[in-house]
Design a protein around this motif. Structure first.
Motif, mmCIF file in Angstrom:
data_model
loop_
_atom_site.group_PDB
_atom_site.id
_atom_site.type_symbol
_atom_site.label_atom_id
_atom_site.label_comp_id
_atom_site.label_asym_id
_atom_site.label_seq_id
_atom_site.Cartn_x
_atom_site.Cartn_y
_atom_site.Cartn_z
ATOM 1 N N MET A 1 8.941 13.607 15.765
ATOM 2 C CA MET A 1 9.954 13.047 14.904
ATOM 3 C C MET A 1 10.903 14.143 14.398
ATOM 4 O O MET A 1 12.110 13.976 14.420
ATOM 5 N N LEU A 2 10.354 15.270 13.939
ATOM 6 C CA LEU A 2 11.198 16.325 13.387
ATOM 7 C C LEU A 2 11.950 17.104 14.454
ATOM 8 O O LEU A 2 12.844 17.875 14.124
ATOM 9 N N ASP A 3 11.573 16.937 15.708
ATOM 10 C CA ASP A 3 12.314 17.630 16.759
ATOM 11 C C ASP A 3 13.601 16.895 17.115
ATOM 12 O O ASP A 3 14.423 17.397 17.869
ATOM 13 N N ASN A 4 13.804 15.724 16.536
ATOM 14 C CA ASN A 4 15.024 14.955 16.743
ATOM 15 C C ASN A 4 16.119 15.543 15.847
ATOM 16 O O ASN A 4 15.935 15.693 14.648
ATOM 17 N N PRO A 5 17.284 15.894 16.401
ATOM 18 C CA PRO A 5 18.348 16.507 15.580
ATOM 19 C C PRO A 5 18.843 15.624 14.442
ATOM 20 O O PRO A 5 19.265 16.130 13.402
ATOM 21 N N ILE A 6 18.759 14.328 14.605
ATOM 22 C CA ILE A 6 19.209 13.424 13.533
ATOM 23 C C ILE A 6 18.291 13.549 12.327
ATOM 24 O O ILE A 6 18.749 13.640 11.180
ATOM 25 N N TRP A 7 16.972 13.585 12.546
ATOM 26 C CA TRP A 7 16.023 13.741 11.435
ATOM 27 C C TRP A 7 16.202 15.092 10.760
ATOM 28 O O TRP A 7 16.155 15.203 9.538
ATOM 29 N N THR A 8 16.404 16.122 11.549
ATOM 30 C CA THR A 8 16.623 17.456 10.984
ATOM 31 C C THR A 8 17.857 17.451 10.093
ATOM 32 O O THR A 8 17.847 18.005 8.994
ATOM 33 N N TYR A 9 18.922 16.829 10.557
ATOM 34 C CA TYR A 9 20.148 16.747 9.775
ATOM 35 C C TYR A 9 19.929 15.955 8.487
ATOM 36 O O TYR A 9 20.363 16.369 7.411
#
Length: 90
Positions: A1-9
């Motif tokens: 989940m956290l490797d998704n750039p949207i979640w990181t943003y």
């Protein structure tokens, strides 16, 4: 989940808001505020800085202790090296 750039943003953008909400909750709980009647200003918050207000030294110590205890339940602590006291008046 956290490797998704949207979640990181989203985490990057929402972190300051979440922190502000947690600090506001701690201050409200420590001050024992209610939503009825006259409201007294006991603290001023700006970013990650908090100014506590009281008309006596014992009141400030008591409020600081309550904030310290409530913050500990949320995994936060008061940094004594960054804590300053300013007395105005007699």
């Amino acid at each position: 989940m956290l490797d998704n750039p949207i979640w990181t943003y989203l985490i990057y953008v929402l972190s300051p808001l979440i922190f502000a909400l947690v600090v506001d909750y701690i201050m409200s709980e420590a001050a024992g505020r209610n939503t009825f009647g006259l409201k007294w200003i006991e603290d001023l918050d700006f970013a990650d800085d908090v100014a506590l207000l009281d008309n006596s030294w014992d009141g400030i110590k008591h409020l600081t202790k309550r904030i310290q205890m409530k913050a500990a339940t949320m995994g936060l602590a008061i940094n004594p090296d960054k804590t300053k006291v300013m007395k105005i008046g007699k």
